[in-house]
Design a protein around this motif. Structure first.
Motif, PDB file in Angstrom:
ATOM      1  N   ARG A 103       7.756  12.416  -4.795  1.00 52.40           N
ATOM      2  CA  ARG A 103       8.013  13.829  -4.509  1.00 52.40           C
ATOM      3  C   ARG A 103       6.787  14.684  -4.809  1.00 52.40           C
ATOM      4  N   LEU A 104       6.134  14.436  -5.948  1.00 51.31           N
ATOM      5  CA  LEU A 104       4.920  15.189  -6.276  1.00 51.31           C
ATOM      6  C   LEU A 104       3.831  14.920  -5.255  1.00 51.31           C
ATOM      7  N   CYS A 105       3.687  13.672  -4.872  1.00 49.20           N
ATOM      8  CA  CYS A 105       2.676  13.309  -3.876  1.00 49.20           C
ATOM      9  C   CYS A 105       2.921  14.047  -2.560  1.00 49.20           C
ATOM     10  N   ALA A 106       4.173  14.073  -2.113  1.00 43.74           N
ATOM     11  CA  ALA A 106       4.515  14.775  -0.863  1.00 43.74           C
ATOM     12  C   ALA A 106       4.246  16.270  -0.986  1.00 43.74           C
ATOM     13  N   ASN A 107       4.604  16.863  -2.144  1.00 41.53           N
ATOM     14  CA  ASN A 107       4.373  18.295  -2.350  1.00 41.53           C
ATOM     15  C   ASN A 107       2.877  18.632  -2.350  1.00 41.53           C
ATOM     16  N   LEU A 108       2.064  17.765  -2.953  1.00 36.42           N
ATOM     17  CA  LEU A 108       0.618  17.985  -2.963  1.00 36.42           C
ATOM     18  C   LEU A 108       0.042  17.909  -1.549  1.00 36.42           C
ATOM     19  N   ILE A 109       0.519  16.942  -0.765  1.00 36.04           N
ATOM     20  CA  ILE A 109       0.035  16.791   0.610  1.00 36.04           C
ATOM     21  C   ILE A 109       0.396  18.019   1.442  1.00 36.04           C
ATOM     22  N   ILE A 110       1.652  18.454   1.335  1.00 31.69           N
ATOM     23  CA  ILE A 110       2.084  19.635   2.085  1.00 31.69           C
ATOM     24  C   ILE A 110       1.297  20.868   1.658  1.00 31.69           C
ATOM     25  N   SER A 111       1.054  21.013   0.361  1.00 32.19           N
ATOM     26  CA  SER A 111       0.296  22.165  -0.143  1.00 32.19           C
ATOM     27  C   SER A 111      -1.118  22.194   0.422  1.00 32.19           C
ATOM     28  N   CYS A 112      -1.743  21.024   0.526  1.00 28.79           N
ATOM     29  CA  CYS A 112      -3.102  20.959   1.089  1.00 28.79           C
ATOM     30  C   CYS A 112      -3.131  21.479   2.518  1.00 28.79           C
ATOM     31  N   TRP A 113      -2.183  21.017   3.342  1.00 27.28           N
ATOM     32  CA  TRP A 113      -2.147  21.448   4.747  1.00 27.28           C
ATOM     33  C   TRP A 113      -1.842  22.937   4.864  1.00 27.28           C
TER      34      TRP A 113
ATOM     35  N   ALA B 139      -4.153   7.570   3.652  1.00 33.86           N
ATOM     36  CA  ALA B 139      -3.692   7.581   5.038  1.00 33.86           C
ATOM     37  C   ALA B 139      -3.640   9.004   5.585  1.00 33.86           C
ATOM     38  N   ASN B 140      -3.171   9.943   4.763  1.00 35.01           N
ATOM     39  CA  ASN B 140      -3.141  11.344   5.193  1.00 35.01           C
ATOM     40  C   ASN B 140      -4.553  11.893   5.369  1.00 35.01           C
ATOM     41  N   PHE B 141      -5.465  11.462   4.497  1.00 36.72           N
ATOM     42  CA  PHE B 141      -6.859  11.886   4.602  1.00 36.72           C
ATOM     43  C   PHE B 141      -7.477  11.364   5.903  1.00 36.72           C
ATOM     44  N   SER B 142      -7.162  10.120   6.266  1.00 35.68           N
ATOM     45  CA  SER B 142      -7.656   9.552   7.522  1.00 35.68           C
ATOM     46  C   SER B 142      -7.080  10.297   8.718  1.00 35.68           C
ATOM     47  N   PHE B 143      -5.802  10.670   8.637  1.00 35.50           N
ATOM     48  CA  PHE B 143      -5.178  11.464   9.698  1.00 35.50           C
ATOM     49  C   PHE B 143      -5.897  12.801   9.850  1.00 35.50           C
ATOM     50  N   LEU B 144      -6.220  13.411   8.711  1.00 40.04           N
ATOM     51  CA  LEU B 144      -6.973  14.670   8.712  1.00 40.04           C
ATOM     52  C   LEU B 144      -8.339  14.488   9.355  1.00 40.04           C
ATOM     53  N   GLU B 145      -9.028  13.393   9.029  1.00 41.21           N
ATOM     54  CA  GLU B 145     -10.367  13.152   9.569  1.00 41.21           C
ATOM     55  C   GLU B 145     -10.342  13.020  11.097  1.00 41.21           C
TER      56      GLU B 145
ATOM     57  N   LEU C  45       0.809  -1.220   0.000  1.00 39.16           N
ATOM     58  CA  LEU C  45       0.000   0.000   0.000  1.00 39.16           C
ATOM     59  C   LEU C  45       0.843   1.271   0.000  1.00 39.16           C
ATOM     60  N   HIS C  46       2.144   1.128  -0.186  1.00 39.15           N
ATOM     61  CA  HIS C  46       3.008   2.312  -0.227  1.00 39.15           C
ATOM     62  C   HIS C  46       3.004   2.914  -1.632  1.00 39.15           C
ATOM     63  N   THR C  47       1.815   3.287  -2.071  1.00 40.79           N
ATOM     64  CA  THR C  47       1.618   3.926  -3.372  1.00 40.79           C
ATOM     65  C   THR C  47       0.920   5.264  -3.140  1.00 40.79           C
ATOM     66  N   PRO C  48       0.988   6.191  -4.104  1.00 37.28           N
ATOM     67  CA  PRO C  48       0.368   7.516  -3.897  1.00 37.28           C
ATOM     68  C   PRO C  48      -1.096   7.453  -3.475  1.00 37.28           C
ATOM     69  N   MET C  49      -1.873   6.552  -4.080  1.00 34.30           N
ATOM     70  CA  MET C  49      -3.296   6.467  -3.766  1.00 34.30           C
ATOM     71  C   MET C  49      -3.514   6.198  -2.276  1.00 34.30           C
ATOM     72  N   TYR C  50      -2.783   5.240  -1.723  1.00 36.79           N
ATOM     73  CA  TYR C  50      -2.983   4.860  -0.323  1.00 36.79           C
ATOM     74  C   TYR C  50      -2.272   5.813   0.636  1.00 36.79           C
TER      75      TYR C  50
END
Length: 311
Positions: free
Chosen positions: A143-153, A68-74, A59-64
């Motif tokens: 890297r793109l996935c991490a940048n998108l996550i950081i941008s959201c927060w 996981a970050n979405f669940s942390f947010l929830e 599950l160490h793919t961008p989708m999951y």
């Protein structure tokens, strides 16, 4: 709650009363038990998804990772309101301090905005996976996935910062009673001593942006996904493509459906009860249902959760 007198004999509020759900003491205890159970189930469900994604290498793919970050947010989204609501069920005065009210105001709306942004980048991820399957690994890099996550927060927590600071500097007068279970901008602005139209205009302009723009982005992404899926020749291929989006679409429908009912339709002073119920749905019920939706509709997640629960 303290009330200070000003030279013009008006009373300045330094604390608020959250009415919540007025009912007899027995009803308050019953609500406390009910929402305590819902809160614990939400923490357990979203926490299980985070642990499953962390421990299962598949599950160490961008989708999951996004999930996981979405669940942390929830977890934090529901925590911004429910603990204080639980305390109010057992409280006789139902007071919340001035600073506590605005902290809740800030975190609730910042986390809600962050959730909108997360739903948008999750739709973008599905668009890349379905419309550009061969290029997906090179497009959606770690890297793109991490940048998108950081941008959201960052975007989520910066968007309402200045408007909330400005509103918190205003003077509040009157009964100090908020007919809600959280510090909502409508009742708060109604308690201001003066009604500066500029502040109301700025807030009413900024508030819908993190809601509408991600929603349009999600709809655009899925329009392109639908067009791509309809070109797939086999029914099995189309079903597989739709199944990868089903969970996310269900979550988007639950969240945006209730939020649009709340903020997209005209309300009146007689609809306070309906507003509370709708707010409860997208702030408490939706975070509870999201882990169920993702675990039931996703075979990989289901297997990972089963593996995690056996540990």
């Amino acid at each position: 709650m303290k009330i200070s007198n000003t030279p013009n004999t008006s009373s300045t509020i330094t604390g608020f009363i959250l009415l919540g759900f007025p009912c007899p003491k027995e009803g308050q205890i019953l609500l406390f038990v009910l929402f305590s159970a819902l809160y614990l189930l939400t923490l357990m469900g979203n926490g299980s998804i985070i642990c499953a994604v962390s421990w299962d290498q598949r599950l160490h793919t961008p989708m999951y990772i996004l999930l996981a970050n979405f669940s942390f947010l929830e977890i934090w989204y529901v925590t911004s309101t429910v603990p204080n609501m639980l305390a109010n069920f057992l409280s006789d005065n139902k007071l919340i301090s001035f600073s506590g009210c605005f902290l809740q105001f800030y975190f609730f709306f910042s986390l809600g905005s962050t959730e909108c942004f997360f739903l948008a980048i999750m739709a973008f991820d599905r668009y890349l996976a379905i419309c550009w399957p061969l290029h997906y690994p090179t497009l959606m890099t770690g890297r793109l996935c991490a940048n998108l996550i950081i941008s959201c927060w960052v975007l989520g927590f910066l968007w309402f910062l200045i408007p909330i600071i400005i509103i918190s500097q205003m003077s509040f007068c009157g009964s100090a009673i908020i007919d809600h279970f959280l510090c909502d901008p409508g009742p708060l602005l109604a308690l201001t001593c003066e009604k500066p139209p500029v502040i109301e205009l700025v807030f009413s302009t900024l508030s819908p942006v993190p809601l509408i723009i991600p929603f349009l982005f999600i709809m655009g992404s899925y329009a392109l996904v639908l067009r791509a899926v309809l070109k797939v020749p086999s029914a099995a291929g189309r079903k597989k493509a739709f199944s990868t989006c089903g969970s996310h679409l269900a979550v988007v429908s639950l969240f945006y459906g209730s939020v649009l009912v709340m903020y997209g339709s005209p309300t009146s002073e007689h609809e306070g009860g309906i507003q509370k119920i709708v707010t409860l749905f997208y702030s408490v019920v939706t975070p509870l249902l999201n882990p169920v939706i993702y675990s039931l509709r996703n075979k990989d997640m289901k297997k990972a959760l089963q593996k995690f629960l056996r540990l």
